[in-house]
Scaffold this motif. Structure first.
Motif, mmCIF file in Angstrom:
data_model
loop_
_atom_site.group_PDB
_atom_site.id
_atom_site.type_symbol
_atom_site.label_atom_id
_atom_site.label_comp_id
_atom_site.label_asym_id
_atom_site.label_seq_id
_atom_site.Cartn_x
_atom_site.Cartn_y
_atom_site.Cartn_z
ATOM 1 N N GLN A 56 -2.273 -21.185 -21.550
ATOM 2 C CA GLN A 56 -1.214 -21.604 -20.631
ATOM 3 C C GLN A 56 -0.186 -20.487 -20.606
ATOM 4 N N VAL A 57 0.332 -20.182 -19.421
ATOM 5 C CA VAL A 57 1.333 -19.134 -19.269
ATOM 6 C C VAL A 57 2.511 -19.700 -18.493
ATOM 7 N N ALA A 58 3.712 -19.340 -18.906
ATOM 8 C CA ALA A 58 4.928 -19.740 -18.197
ATOM 9 C C ALA A 58 5.766 -18.479 -17.976
ATOM 10 N N THR A 59 6.479 -18.409 -16.857
ATOM 11 C CA THR A 59 7.290 -17.241 -16.539
ATOM 12 C C THR A 59 8.694 -17.669 -16.126
ATOM 13 N N ALA A 60 9.629 -16.732 -16.210
ATOM 14 C CA ALA A 60 11.006 -16.982 -15.779
ATOM 15 C C ALA A 60 11.665 -15.648 -15.453
ATOM 16 N N ALA A 61 12.785 -15.724 -14.736
ATOM 17 C CA ALA A 61 13.531 -14.518 -14.364
ATOM 18 C C ALA A 61 14.529 -14.104 -15.436
ATOM 19 N N GLY A 62 14.836 -14.972 -16.383
ATOM 20 C CA GLY A 62 15.804 -14.643 -17.432
ATOM 21 C C GLY A 62 16.104 -15.862 -18.274
ATOM 22 N N ALA A 63 16.970 -15.673 -19.241
ATOM 23 C CA ALA A 63 17.297 -16.750 -20.174
ATOM 24 C C ALA A 63 18.800 -16.952 -20.226
ATOM 25 N N THR A 64 19.199 -18.160 -20.592
ATOM 26 C CA THR A 64 20.602 -18.436 -20.883
ATOM 27 C C THR A 64 20.701 -18.717 -22.373
ATOM 28 N N ARG A 65 21.887 -18.666 -22.900
ATOM 29 C CA ARG A 65 22.060 -18.877 -24.337
ATOM 30 C C ARG A 65 21.476 -20.225 -24.775
ATOM 31 N N ALA A 66 21.561 -21.220 -23.931
ATOM 32 C CA ALA A 66 21.100 -22.558 -24.303
ATOM 33 C C ALA A 66 19.606 -22.768 -24.051
ATOM 34 N N SER A 67 18.937 -21.825 -23.413
ATOM 35 C CA SER A 67 17.548 -22.069 -23.028
ATOM 36 C C SER A 67 16.588 -21.861 -24.194
ATOM 37 N N ASP A 68 15.549 -22.646 -24.205
ATOM 38 C CA ASP A 68 14.452 -22.522 -25.156
ATOM 39 C C ASP A 68 13.225 -22.168 -24.330
ATOM 40 N N PRO A 69 12.647 -20.982 -24.499
ATOM 41 C CA PRO A 69 11.517 -20.572 -23.661
ATOM 42 C C PRO A 69 10.347 -21.550 -23.662
ATOM 43 N N ARG A 70 10.168 -22.293 -24.750
ATOM 44 C CA ARG A 70 9.066 -23.254 -24.817
ATOM 45 C C ARG A 70 9.207 -24.365 -23.790
ATOM 46 N N GLU A 71 10.449 -24.638 -23.327
ATOM 47 C CA GLU A 71 10.657 -25.683 -22.317
ATOM 48 C C GLU A 71 10.053 -25.309 -20.968
ATOM 49 N N LEU A 72 9.778 -24.027 -20.755
ATOM 50 C CA LEU A 72 9.164 -23.602 -19.501
ATOM 51 C C LEU A 72 7.816 -24.267 -19.277
ATOM 52 N N PHE A 73 7.093 -24.554 -20.361
ATOM 53 C CA PHE A 73 5.790 -25.189 -20.225
ATOM 54 C C PHE A 73 5.922 -26.589 -19.627
ATOM 55 N N GLU A 74 7.002 -27.289 -19.955
ATOM 56 C CA GLU A 74 7.219 -28.620 -19.401
ATOM 57 C C GLU A 74 7.609 -28.547 -17.928
ATOM 58 N N THR A 75 8.396 -27.537 -17.542
ATOM 59 C CA THR A 75 8.866 -27.456 -16.156
ATOM 60 C C THR A 75 7.843 -26.824 -15.234
ATOM 61 N N GLN A 76 6.929 -26.009 -15.785
ATOM 62 C CA GLN A 76 5.941 -25.354 -14.951
ATOM 63 C C GLN A 76 4.552 -25.973 -15.047
ATOM 64 N N GLY A 77 4.428 -26.979 -15.924
ATOM 65 C CA GLY A 77 3.176 -27.684 -16.048
ATOM 66 C C GLY A 77 2.176 -26.872 -16.735
#
Length: 98
Positions: free
Chosen positions: A77-98
């Motif tokens: 599974q791969v998830a992508t984003a344009a950047g991060a915020t201090r509060a963001s957890d990259p692992r949450e991308l899997f939930e939002t991108q399926g």
């Protein structure tokens, strides 16, 4: 000098690794970026991964595209984003991108 020279001048990767001995991968990444900004007015970003495999991402640039991956039942599974915020957890991308 090129914008990336600041990253080398403050040995940002080393600083992030040292930070991970006492803080999470995300906190360590943000501390390294803050040091880059404070010491040499540098701009950039860093991706860190703790020994437990937890990713951390930080940047003080407008965007820093990145991707992370994992195996689920043997399938990638791969998830992508344009950047991060201090509060963001990259692992949450899997939930939002399926």
């Amino acid at each position: 000098t090129a914008p990336s020279h600041g990253i080398a001048r403050v040995t940002m990767g080393r600083r992030c690794c040292e930070n991970m001995t006492r803080m999470s991968a995300g906190e360590a990444a943000w501390a390294a970026v803050e040091s880059l900004q404070a010491r040499v007015a540098g701009r950039g970003g860093i991706i860190s991964i703790s020994k437990e495999g937890v990713p951390g991402i930080a940047q003080n640039t407008e965007v820093m595209p990145f991707g992370i991956g994992r195996l689920v039942d043997g399938l990638p599974q791969v998830a992508t984003a344009a950047g991060a915020t201090r509060a963001s957890d990259p692992r949450e991308l899997f939930e939002t991108q399926g």
